[in-house]
Design an enzyme around this catalytic site. Sequence first.
Site, short mmCIF file in Angstrom:
data_model
loop_
_atom_site.label_atom_id
_atom_site.label_comp_id
_atom_site.label_asym_id
_atom_site.label_seq_id
_atom_site.Cartn_x
_atom_site.Cartn_y
_atom_site.Cartn_z
N ASP A 215 33.63 69.00 -0.79
CA ASP A 215 34.29 69.47 -2.24
C ASP A 215 35.36 70.48 -1.69
O ASP A 215 34.82 71.46 -1.02
CB ASP A 215 33.25 69.67 -2.92
CG ASP A 215 32.42 68.44 -3.74
OD1 ASP A 215 33.18 67.41 -3.80
OD2 ASP A 215 31.25 68.68 -4.11
N ASP B 232 36.08 62.92 -7.26
CA ASP B 232 35.49 63.11 -8.39
C ASP B 232 36.32 63.17 -9.73
O ASP B 232 36.02 62.81 -10.56
CB ASP B 232 34.84 64.72 -8.35
CG ASP B 232 33.91 64.96 -7.12
OD1 ASP B 232 33.20 63.89 -6.86
OD2 ASP B 232 33.59 65.86 -6.72
#
Length: 157
Positions: free
Chosen positions: A116, A132
Amino acid sequence: MHRKKHIWCAVMIAVIVATDQITKLLAEKYLSNGAVPFIKGVVQFNYVRNEGMAFSLFSGARWIFVAVTALVCAAALIYLFKDKCPSLWAYWSIGVIVSGGLGNLIDRAFYGYVIDFIEPVFINFAIFNIADCAVTLGAFSLIFYIFSDFLKKEKKE
């Protein structure tokens, strides 16, 4: 007609997955020394390894996530490519969701974690990635489609 739609959907999925994987590689390479502001006060890039799912929940359940994600993506792809989808809107929404699922599946299967790197700084929120975003936007689009389809049917009755 259907064949062309499936080819374009496969291309879209490949482009989103490739974009996700390339940005994660860039994040791993260039963000290891700390956060980098992108839009001051709004968004920064910050490399994080997420071993769980959203908000790092259920860390350590790697193979369960891999299995469930693979099954859901496979079922969704079968649904799409067998022409079961009621509309083009739902079809593309599901395709976007699948692309995000596949992007994070690749990370989990090969690395044991998801990379991330997009961090909103104007609110206290999770750090996330392109995959995401795809899952979230595809899901919102699908929910909006279902809701609008429901309203159309109610109006007819």
